[in-house]
Design a protein around this motif. Sequence first.
Motif, PDB file in Angstrom:
ATOM      1  N   PHE A 113       0.820  -1.210   0.000  1.00 35.65           N
ATOM      2  CA  PHE A 113       0.000   0.000   0.000  1.00 35.65           C
ATOM      3  C   PHE A 113       0.856   1.263   0.000  1.00 35.65           C
ATOM      4  O   PHE A 113       0.482   2.263  -0.601  1.00 35.65           O
ATOM      5  N   ARG A 114       1.979   1.213   0.664  1.00 33.01           N
ATOM      6  CA  ARG A 114       2.854   2.385   0.678  1.00 33.01           C
ATOM      7  C   ARG A 114       3.450   2.628  -0.705  1.00 33.01           C
ATOM      8  O   ARG A 114       3.510   3.765  -1.178  1.00 33.01           O
ATOM      9  N   ILE A 115       3.869   1.564  -1.373  1.00 33.23           N
ATOM     10  CA  ILE A 115       4.395   1.715  -2.729  1.00 33.23           C
ATOM     11  C   ILE A 115       3.308   2.242  -3.658  1.00 33.23           C
ATOM     12  O   ILE A 115       3.540   3.148  -4.469  1.00 33.23           O
ATOM     13  N   LEU A 116       2.095   1.712  -3.513  1.00 31.13           N
ATOM     14  CA  LEU A 116       0.975   2.184  -4.320  1.00 31.13           C
ATOM     15  C   LEU A 116       0.691   3.660  -4.052  1.00 31.13           C
ATOM     16  O   LEU A 116       0.427   4.427  -4.987  1.00 31.13           O
ATOM     17  N   ALA A 117       0.771   4.078  -2.796  1.00 34.07           N
ATOM     18  CA  ALA A 117       0.539   5.485  -2.448  1.00 34.07           C
ATOM     19  C   ALA A 117       1.592   6.386  -3.099  1.00 34.07           C
ATOM     20  O   ALA A 117       1.258   7.456  -3.624  1.00 34.07           O
ATOM     21  N   TYR A 118       2.852   5.960  -3.089  1.00 33.41           N
ATOM     22  CA  TYR A 118       3.892   6.768  -3.733  1.00 33.41           C
ATOM     23  C   TYR A 118       3.736   6.789  -5.253  1.00 33.41           C
ATOM     24  O   TYR A 118       3.999   7.810  -5.894  1.00 33.41           O
ATOM     25  N   VAL A 119       3.304   5.691  -5.840  1.00 28.44           N
ATOM     26  CA  VAL A 119       3.066   5.654  -7.279  1.00 28.44           C
ATOM     27  C   VAL A 119       1.946   6.626  -7.640  1.00 28.44           C
ATOM     28  O   VAL A 119       2.048   7.365  -8.635  1.00 28.44           O
ATOM     29  N   ILE A 120       0.882   6.638  -6.833  1.00 28.87           N
ATOM     30  CA  ILE A 120      -0.213   7.582  -7.071  1.00 28.87           C
ATOM     31  C   ILE A 120       0.284   9.016  -6.939  1.00 28.87           C
ATOM     32  O   ILE A 120      -0.030   9.873  -7.772  1.00 28.87           O
ATOM     33  N   LEU A 121       1.071   9.288  -5.908  1.00 29.84           N
ATOM     34  CA  LEU A 121       1.614  10.634  -5.706  1.00 29.84           C
ATOM     35  C   LEU A 121       2.425  11.082  -6.911  1.00 29.84           C
ATOM     36  O   LEU A 121       2.216  12.173  -7.446  1.00 29.84           O
ATOM     37  N   ILE A 122       3.336  10.245  -7.361  1.00 27.15           N
ATOM     38  CA  ILE A 122       4.185  10.596  -8.506  1.00 27.15           C
ATOM     39  C   ILE A 122       3.355  10.702  -9.783  1.00 27.15           C
ATOM     40  O   ILE A 122       3.549  11.617 -10.591  1.00 27.15           O
ATOM     41  N   GLY A 123       2.404   9.788  -9.956  1.00 26.41           N
ATOM     42  CA  GLY A 123       1.562   9.805 -11.148  1.00 26.41           C
ATOM     43  C   GLY A 123       0.734  11.072 -11.257  1.00 26.41           C
ATOM     44  O   GLY A 123       0.618  11.661 -12.335  1.00 26.41           O
ATOM     45  N   VAL A 124       0.171  11.508 -10.143  1.00 28.88           N
ATOM     46  CA  VAL A 124      -0.642  12.727 -10.160  1.00 28.88           C
ATOM     47  C   VAL A 124       0.226  13.947 -10.483  1.00 28.88           C
ATOM     48  O   VAL A 124      -0.182  14.815 -11.265  1.00 28.88           O
ATOM     49  N   VAL A 125       1.418  14.009  -9.913  1.00 26.09           N
ATOM     50  CA  VAL A 125       2.319  15.134 -10.206  1.00 26.09           C
ATOM     51  C   VAL A 125       2.719  15.133 -11.682  1.00 26.09           C
ATOM     52  O   VAL A 125       2.729  16.191 -12.331  1.00 26.09           O
ATOM     53  N   VAL A 126       3.016  13.965 -12.225  1.00 24.71           N
ATOM     54  CA  VAL A 126       3.398  13.884 -13.638  1.00 24.71           C
ATOM     55  C   VAL A 126       2.231  14.312 -14.535  1.00 24.71           C
ATOM     56  O   VAL A 126       2.431  15.067 -15.504  1.00 24.71           O
ATOM     57  N   VAL A 127       1.026  13.866 -14.222  1.00 28.60           N
ATOM     58  CA  VAL A 127      -0.140  14.256 -15.028  1.00 28.60           C
ATOM     59  C   VAL A 127      -0.351  15.767 -14.953  1.00 28.60           C
ATOM     60  O   VAL A 127      -0.609  16.421 -15.972  1.00 28.60           O
ATOM     61  N   LEU A 128      -0.257  16.338 -13.755  1.00 25.54           N
ATOM     62  CA  LEU A 128      -0.426  17.785 -13.618  1.00 25.54           C
ATOM     63  C   LEU A 128       0.648  18.549 -14.394  1.00 25.54           C
ATOM     64  O   LEU A 128       0.364  19.592 -15.002  1.00 25.54           O
ATOM     65  N   MET A 129       1.876  18.048 -14.376  1.00 26.79           N
ATOM     66  CA  MET A 129       2.944  18.713 -15.124  1.00 26.79           C
ATOM     67  C   MET A 129       2.709  18.620 -16.626  1.00 26.79           C
ATOM     68  O   MET A 129       2.947  19.584 -17.356  1.00 26.79           O
ATOM     69  N   ASN A 130       2.247  17.464 -17.100  1.00 23.98           N
ATOM     70  CA  ASN A 130       1.987  17.303 -18.534  1.00 23.98           C
ATOM     71  C   ASN A 130       0.833  18.186 -19.007  1.00 23.98           C
ATOM     72  O   ASN A 130       0.822  18.622 -20.155  1.00 23.98           O
ATOM     73  N   LYS A 131      -0.120  18.440 -18.133  1.00 23.38           N
ATOM     74  CA  LYS A 131      -1.265  19.295 -18.486  1.00 23.38           C
ATOM     75  C   LYS A 131      -0.974  20.772 -18.204  1.00 23.38           C
ATOM     76  O   LYS A 131      -1.862  21.604 -18.334  1.00 23.38           O
ATOM     77  N   ASN A 132       0.235  21.090 -17.757  1.00 20.39           N
ATOM     78  CA  ASN A 132       0.640  22.446 -17.381  1.00 20.39           C
ATOM     79  C   ASN A 132      -0.278  23.036 -16.307  1.00 20.39           C
ATOM     80  O   ASN A 132      -0.639  24.215 -16.356  1.00 20.39           O
TER      81      ASN A 132
END
Length: 166
Positions: A113-132
């Motif tokens: 669950f901790r690894i999944l939480a960090y993957v979600i955290l990184i994924g959301v940041v990457v999506v926000l960066m790609n969408k500016n």
Amino acid sequence: MMVSPMDCKYRCFLILLGVNVIGALVCYGVWHTAGVMSFEAAFLSFCLVLWSAYSSLKRKINKEITQADLLQTKESPSEIEENLEENKDAKAPKTKFSFSSFILGLQLSMGFFRILAYVILIGVVVVLMNKNMFSVLPYFIGIGVSLVATLSLAYLSQNSSSAKKV
């Protein structure tokens, strides 16, 4: 009036949700949609990381308590004292690297669950960066508000539970 621990969990969740809504409204007033998205991403992903760390630690502690209870029921008091004395001698500092202790540390620090939480955290940041839509200041504000709110609720629930025992 007697308050059950479950009521405290619901009340703490509602307070955390209220803090989240207030923070999101403030971010919307200052940074508009991009600020709210960054704030929410930080707030919710940080809460998810904290929850996953808490649940894995709680599971580990409960497992240790269960194992200790099983050992106590199987052994007599004199055997327990002998084992404690042997364990004191065995706890001398180790100087060389042990692979089993490394694996145990990984098990404690990295659960699924901790690894999944960090993957979600990184994924959301990457999506926000790609969408500016990523804004640094609202992101850090979201992490800070989440941390302060969680620590405050933990402190208040600790004080309220200790006050009820007195």
